[in-house]
Every structure is written in C-alpha cells, then in structure tokens.
Design an enzyme around this catalytic site. Structure first.
Site, PDB file in Angstrom:
ATOM      1  N   CYS A 142       0.588  -1.250   0.122  1.00 20.46           N
ATOM      2  CA  CYS A 142      -0.200   0.160   0.163  1.00 20.46           C
ATOM      3  C   CYS A 142       1.291   0.912   0.165  1.00 20.46           C
ATOM      4  O   CYS A 142       1.420   1.474  -0.806  1.00 20.46           O
ATOM      5  CB  CYS A 142      -0.437  -0.024   1.221  1.00 20.46           C
ATOM      6  SG  CYS A 142      -2.196   1.261   1.040  1.00 20.46           S
ATOM      7  N   HIS A 235      -4.377  -4.308   0.812  1.00 14.43           N
ATOM      8  CA  HIS A 235      -3.748  -4.703   1.766  1.00 14.43           C
ATOM      9  C   HIS A 235      -4.465  -6.323   1.842  1.00 14.43           C
ATOM     10  O   HIS A 235      -5.254  -6.621   2.894  1.00 14.43           O
ATOM     11  CB  HIS A 235      -5.117  -3.774   3.022  1.00 14.43           C
ATOM     12  CG  HIS A 235      -3.708  -2.769   3.286  1.00 14.43           C
ATOM     13  ND1 HIS A 235      -2.410  -2.174   3.475  1.00 14.43           N
ATOM     14  CD2 HIS A 235      -4.230  -1.438   3.000  1.00 14.43           C
ATOM     15  CE1 HIS A 235      -2.541  -1.713   3.766  1.00 14.43           C
ATOM     16  NE2 HIS A 235      -3.167  -0.489   3.661  1.00 14.43           N
ATOM     17  N   GLU A 237      -2.917  -8.837   3.522  1.00 19.34           N
ATOM     18  CA  GLU A 237      -2.606  -8.534   4.763  1.00 19.34           C
ATOM     19  C   GLU A 237      -3.790  -8.345   5.756  1.00 19.34           C
ATOM     20  O   GLU A 237      -4.392  -8.810   6.931  1.00 19.34           O
ATOM     21  CB  GLU A 237      -1.587  -8.677   5.081  1.00 19.34           C
ATOM     22  CG  GLU A 237      -1.515  -7.265   5.819  1.00 19.34           C
ATOM     23  CD  GLU A 237      -2.115  -5.849   5.278  1.00 19.34           C
ATOM     24  OE1 GLU A 237      -1.794  -4.880   5.336  1.00 19.34           O
ATOM     25  OE2 GLU A 237      -1.855  -6.651   3.856  1.00 19.34           O
TER      26      GLU A 237
END
Length: 313
Positions: A142, A235, A237
C-alpha cells in the site's frame, strides 16, 4: 512447493505451459534448504495487529521462516507500548550489516502527506536503498508501494478526492508468471488509501510489469523486471474486521468517510462484513515467498551476487 519429476519426463513441458512449478531431479539434488530470514518494517500504528496479520500469512506457507521486526528508531509508537517495541523490535543499525532473504515494508497512515514531508522519509529511503543490495526480494504494501515506486523509479502518485476503501475485483494482466500461479481469473483484494498510481505510467515504464489490475481500484500488483521488488497497492494482509475498524475510526474523527465498497453485506455498515480475500492473500504471500525468495536466494546469505533472477517475461 515444486513437484519433483524425473529428468526429461514428457509431462514436464505440459505442466510448465500451464504455469505449474516442476523441478527436475537434477535441480532438486542441488538444492540446499535452510529457514528463510524475513525482515518486517512495520509502519502501521497498531504494531501488534499488523504483526499478527503478516505472520498469519507467512505461517501458512510450507517454509520455515525466521522473522525480525524493524522499527524507525526515533519514531515514537503511540499505539504500542515501549516495552513491546524494545523487546521485539530492532533498530536499523542492528541489521544494516546483515543480509535477508525477504523484506516486507507495510503501509502507513500518511494519507495525503507528500513523501518529502514525512518526518522519517530519509530513514525510509535509506532502508529501501539498503534493501537493493542486502535483500533478495522486497514486498511493498500500500503506502510503501507508492513510496517505493516514487523513490526507486521516480513515479509519483495522484491524491484522490475521497479515500478509496473497500474490496474490489481484480484480474490478471499476465498469465505465465510464478507470482500468479494458482490465481483465479478474477479475485478480490481490499484497498484503503488516499492516492493511486497512474496505471499507464506503470505499464510504460521499461523496468516494471503490471501483473494485476482492477477497473475500480487501478493497478494492484506491479513487479520490477529484475524480480527484486513487488509492489502491492492494496492490503491482502487485512483481517476481516480491519476495514470496519478504520471506517468507524474515521467516523469518530469526523472525517465523513464513504462506506467501504463491496465489504458489508448489501453495502449496509450495520450488517456483517464479508471477507472475500483471505485465500488470495495467503496464495500471494506464499507465491512471493516461494518463487521470489526461496527459489532465488543464495544458500549463503553473505553472497547476494549468487541470486539468479527468473528470466524476464
């Protein structure tokens, strides 16, 4: 992990044409195996939450991974105790003499601030420069992806009028790349950012390749042609609740945020969120760690010149 097959087996060519990773007996016999050493530069405010998210993905691979956590030395963490930081995090001076198989640089809540105005920008530049000689592969997430593209390739981002937040459909723009093995034709990934890169500039840059994009969210996966740097604009994650937490945080701060798109059931923020990206995030990190770290890194980390990049595609 690869399938080991006899040398010259006819199926090898078919499997390789389908982007399946196979390894000849000859190559397998010459492989040395050791734990992968990965450094994480954690720039997110909630250190423990981000640690957990990334370690969850790294722990879902078949490889043993040894992790070091890195901080910006003179930057105080407002949301994580000093005891935690001193116990588990290292300063750059502690690691600058080392080599690592992989480096992950997280996003940061720096929104619309110009890179040059970030108080620790010089530290970020120093770590990125160091990584190009001391790390086999770097995964930028990001904000870090935008920062890396700016510092390494001179490409600047465009500030958006409204924060882009939500879960968006993406598609592969290339087929036969190790990073994309096992990807569906279309897949979901979350985004949460105030800026975007010009996708045409990325596609025209001679040192970069756009591997996945979204009609709504723009470029998503960008890989340097030397395979050292992977830029992920979203993102993958994030856990299920993260976008919800950010939305309510922004509401509490009076920022009048848009409801994250394609995230809540029926786009109703009072309803449950739907996690559509976890399998993609797991596969992305697994492929990066396997094909761009494990398969390329030298057995002796003191010799980074032993790295053999994949042939550019």
């Amino acid at each position: 992990m690869p399938v080991k097959i006899p040398d010259h087996l006819p199926a090898a060519g078919i499997l390789e044409s389908e982007n399946i990773f196979v390894m000849s007996e000859t190559r397998a016999a010459n492989q040395d195996i050791r734990p992968m050493k990965v450094l994480i530069l954690n720039l997110m405010p909630n250190k423990i939450e981000t640690e957990t998210q990334l370690l969850r993905l790294l722990g879902n691979t078949p490889l043993q991974v040894d992790v070091d956590l890195l901080r910006i030395h003179d930057k105080e963490s407002k949301h994580t105790s000093i005891d935690h930081m001193n116990t588990f995090y290292r300063d750059f001076e502690d690691v600058r003499h080392k080599n690592y198989d992989g480096l992950i640089i997280t996003g940061a809540p720096l929104g619309q601030i110009d890179f040059e105005e970030v108080t620790y920008w010089d530290h970020i530049r120093e770590i990125i420069d160091w990584s190009q000689q001391h790390v086999t592969s770097v995964l930028f997430l990001c904000w870090a992806a935008h920062a890396g593209l700016y510092h390494l390739y001179g490409l600047n981002r465009k500030i958006l009028q409204q924060k882009r937040s939500g879960v968006f459909v993406h598609r592969r723009t290339c087929q036969h790349f190790p990073l994309l093995r096992g990807f569906d034709d279309e897949f979901f990934a979350p985004h949460s950012r105030f800026a975007e890169m010009d996708i045409e500039e990325l596609k025209q840059h001679p040192e970069l390749q756009v591997l996945a994009e979204s009609d709504e969210a723009g470029a998503y996966l960008v890989l340097s042609r030397n395979n050292r740097n992977l830029f992920v604009m979203g993102h993958p994650e994030y856990q299920k609740s993260t976008l919800n937490d950010e939305y309510h945080r922004d509401l509490a701060q009076g920022l009048n945020p848009n409801v994250p798109q394609n995230y809540y059931r029926n786009d109703d923020p009072q309803a449950d969120a739907i996690a559509r990206w976890h399998s993609h995030g797991s596969l992305l990190v697994s492929n990066w760690l396997n094909y761009y770290v494990y398969q390329l890194t030298p057995y002796d980390l003191s010799d980074m010149t032993a790295m053999t990049p994949w042939e550019s595609q």
